[in-house]
Design a protein around this motif. Structure first.
Motif, PDB file in Angstrom:
ATOM      1  N   ARG A 129       0.990  -1.137  -0.169  1.00 52.26           N
ATOM      2  CA  ARG A 129      -0.054   0.099   0.170  1.00 52.26           C
ATOM      3  C   ARG A 129       1.120   1.346   0.142  1.00 52.26           C
ATOM      4  O   ARG A 129       1.941   1.146   0.519  1.00 52.26           O
ATOM      5  N   HIS A 130       0.238   2.331  -0.542  1.00 58.00           N
ATOM      6  CA  HIS A 130       1.083   3.605  -0.664  1.00 58.00           C
ATOM      7  C   HIS A 130       0.413   4.738   0.052  1.00 58.00           C
ATOM      8  O   HIS A 130       0.961   5.963   0.303  1.00 58.00           O
ATOM      9  N   GLU A 131      -0.663   4.468   0.970  1.00 57.43           N
ATOM     10  CA  GLU A 131      -1.251   5.404   1.798  1.00 57.43           C
ATOM     11  C   GLU A 131      -0.288   5.694   2.807  1.00 57.43           C
ATOM     12  O   GLU A 131       0.622   4.852   3.380  1.00 57.43           O
ATOM     13  N   GLN A 132      -0.727   6.807   3.814  1.00 59.23           N
ATOM     14  CA  GLN A 132       0.221   7.160   4.812  1.00 59.23           C
ATOM     15  C   GLN A 132      -0.206   6.104   6.015  1.00 59.23           C
ATOM     16  O   GLN A 132       0.691   5.854   6.879  1.00 59.23           O
ATOM     17  N   ARG A 133      -1.471   5.724   6.210  1.00 56.19           N
ATOM     18  CA  ARG A 133      -1.741   4.818   7.168  1.00 56.19           C
ATOM     19  C   ARG A 133      -2.880   3.948   6.700  1.00 56.19           C
ATOM     20  O   ARG A 133      -3.570   4.080   5.867  1.00 56.19           O
ATOM     21  N   ALA A 134      -3.078   2.877   7.723  1.00 54.24           N
ATOM     22  CA  ALA A 134      -4.353   1.825   7.483  1.00 54.24           C
ATOM     23  C   ALA A 134      -5.040   1.971   8.594  1.00 54.24           C
ATOM     24  O   ALA A 134      -4.649   2.127   9.809  1.00 54.24           O
ATOM     25  N   THR A 135      -6.248   1.603   8.589  1.00 49.68           N
ATOM     26  CA  THR A 135      -7.331   1.449   9.681  1.00 49.68           C
ATOM     27  C   THR A 135      -8.053   0.354   9.505  1.00 49.68           C
ATOM     28  O   THR A 135      -8.353  -0.213   8.446  1.00 49.68           O
ATOM     29  N   LEU A 136      -8.365  -0.413  10.600  1.00 47.09           N
ATOM     30  CA  LEU A 136      -9.379  -1.487  10.692  1.00 47.09           C
ATOM     31  C   LEU A 136     -10.309  -1.171  12.046  1.00 47.09           C
ATOM     32  O   LEU A 136      -9.875  -0.519  12.883  1.00 47.09           O
ATOM     33  N   LEU A 137     -11.342  -2.042  12.033  1.00 44.10           N
ATOM     34  CA  LEU A 137     -11.892  -2.134  13.434  1.00 44.10           C
ATOM     35  C   LEU A 137     -11.933  -3.414  13.797  1.00 44.10           C
ATOM     36  O   LEU A 137     -12.289  -4.241  12.881  1.00 44.10           O
ATOM     37  N   VAL A 138     -12.218  -3.517  15.032  1.00 44.19           N
ATOM     38  CA  VAL A 138     -12.137  -4.819  15.768  1.00 44.19           C
ATOM     39  C   VAL A 138     -13.236  -4.664  17.015  1.00 44.19           C
ATOM     40  O   VAL A 138     -13.203  -3.831  17.535  1.00 44.19           O
ATOM     41  N   ARG A 139     -13.706  -5.745  16.985  1.00 41.47           N
ATOM     42  CA  ARG A 139     -14.511  -6.118  18.242  1.00 41.47           C
ATOM     43  C   ARG A 139     -13.901  -6.165  19.437  1.00 41.47           C
ATOM     44  O   ARG A 139     -12.988  -6.804  19.659  1.00 41.47           O
ATOM     45  N   PRO A 140     -14.255  -5.345  20.584  1.00 44.43           N
ATOM     46  CA  PRO A 140     -13.483  -5.383  21.832  1.00 44.43           C
ATOM     47  C   PRO A 140     -13.446  -6.687  22.680  1.00 44.43           C
ATOM     48  O   PRO A 140     -12.354  -7.083  23.231  1.00 44.43           O
ATOM     49  N   ASP A 141     -14.475  -7.675  22.337  1.00 46.38           N
ATOM     50  CA  ASP A 141     -14.459  -9.103  22.900  1.00 46.38           C
ATOM     51  C   ASP A 141     -13.491  -9.786  22.130  1.00 46.38           C
ATOM     52  O   ASP A 141     -13.503 -11.149  22.150  1.00 46.38           O
ATOM     53  N   ASN A 142     -12.936  -9.576  20.820  1.00 46.87           N
ATOM     54  CA  ASN A 142     -12.104 -10.424  19.971  1.00 46.87           C
ATOM     55  C   ASN A 142     -10.870 -10.166  20.359  1.00 46.87           C
ATOM     56  O   ASN A 142      -9.782  -9.594  19.865  1.00 46.87           O
ATOM     57  N   THR A 143     -10.404 -10.910  21.492  1.00 43.51           N
ATOM     58  CA  THR A 143      -9.208 -10.884  22.258  1.00 43.51           C
ATOM     59  C   THR A 143      -8.045 -11.577  21.292  1.00 43.51           C
ATOM     60  O   THR A 143      -7.024 -10.964  21.166  1.00 43.51           O
ATOM     61  N   ILE A 144      -8.257 -12.641  20.620  1.00 50.95           N
ATOM     62  CA  ILE A 144      -7.285 -12.988  19.672  1.00 50.95           C
ATOM     63  C   ILE A 144      -6.842 -12.262  18.459  1.00 50.95           C
ATOM     64  O   ILE A 144      -5.730 -12.077  18.511  1.00 50.95           O
ATOM     65  N   ALA A 145      -7.850 -11.684  18.043  1.00 50.57           N
ATOM     66  CA  ALA A 145      -7.412 -10.780  16.833  1.00 50.57           C
ATOM     67  C   ALA A 145      -6.795  -9.607  17.251  1.00 50.57           C
ATOM     68  O   ALA A 145      -5.845  -9.007  16.860  1.00 50.57           O
ATOM     69  N   ARG A 146      -7.504  -8.894  18.505  1.00 43.47           N
ATOM     70  CA  ARG A 146      -6.600  -7.791  19.165  1.00 43.47           C
ATOM     71  C   ARG A 146      -5.216  -8.061  19.382  1.00 43.47           C
ATOM     72  O   ARG A 146      -4.330  -7.041  19.376  1.00 43.47           O
TER      73      ARG A 146
END
Length: 185
Positions: A129-146
């Motif tokens: 990617r060439h953007e400055q930043r990336a973003t994503l959303l994660v559920r607070p209860d998804n501790t493995i992904a977090r």
């Protein structure tokens, strides 16, 4: 250890995979209930695939789609940030189509989870990617992904509750991809 092959798809080529994308989505969210339905997700895919710059990286093994990640650059008129919680710093949600790449989904079939597939997909997409930043959303209860996102260099910023029906509240994560160019003084 089995290792899937990774392949990039623009929206035009990914259209042939939509049924398989929905199958992986349903498998990955089998225990999550509403709003994780085939119809809602198919509508989301259709809307997202029409965005300029949409890109998907798929993990295939033996002809089977075992996981994927996709996203798109945020346009100036994006609704991505609708429902964001204050306080955030001034200008945080301002977009120009080149500033932020939004990762909408990172999904791996349950039988393939915790085998490095998500990390390989993530790294493959983000590294190009060439953007400055990336973003994503994660559920607070998804501790493995977090925990995974934390180990991959993502930083929590705030929370966001999307405006769609039955939307959960998510943690907003940001990852710096490229430093913004400083204008000469």
């Amino acid at each position: 250890m089995r290792s899937p092959g990774l392949r990039h798809y623009p929206a035009e080529q990914a259209e042939e995979l939509v049924d398989h994308l929905v199958d992986v989505y349903l498998d990955a969210h089998a225990e999550d209930g509403p709003p994780y339905t085939a119809g809602r997700y198919q509508r989301q895919l259709t809307a997202h695939m029409s965005r300029p710059g949409w890109e998907l990286v798929a993990a295939m093994f033996g002809g089977e789609l075992v996981g994927y990640i996709y996203g798109f650059p945020l346009a100036p008129d994006t609704r991505w940030w609708d429902g964001i919680e204050e306080p955030i710093h001034a200008g945080f949600t301002e977009e120009d189509g080149r500033r932020t790449f939004a990762i909408s989904e990172l999904l791996v079939r349950r039988t393939w989870q915790r085998q490095g597939v998500a990390r390989a997909l993530h790294d493959e997409l983000v590294s190009g990617r060439h953007e400055q930043r990336a973003t994503l959303l994660v559920r607070p209860d998804n501790t493995i992904a977090r925990r995974a996102y934390d180990s991959w260099g993502w930083q929590p910023v705030t929370r966001l509750k999307p405006t769609w029906d039955h939307a959960p509240t998510f943690i907003v994560l940001i990852k710096v991809l490229r430093r913004a160019r400083q204008s000469p003084s």
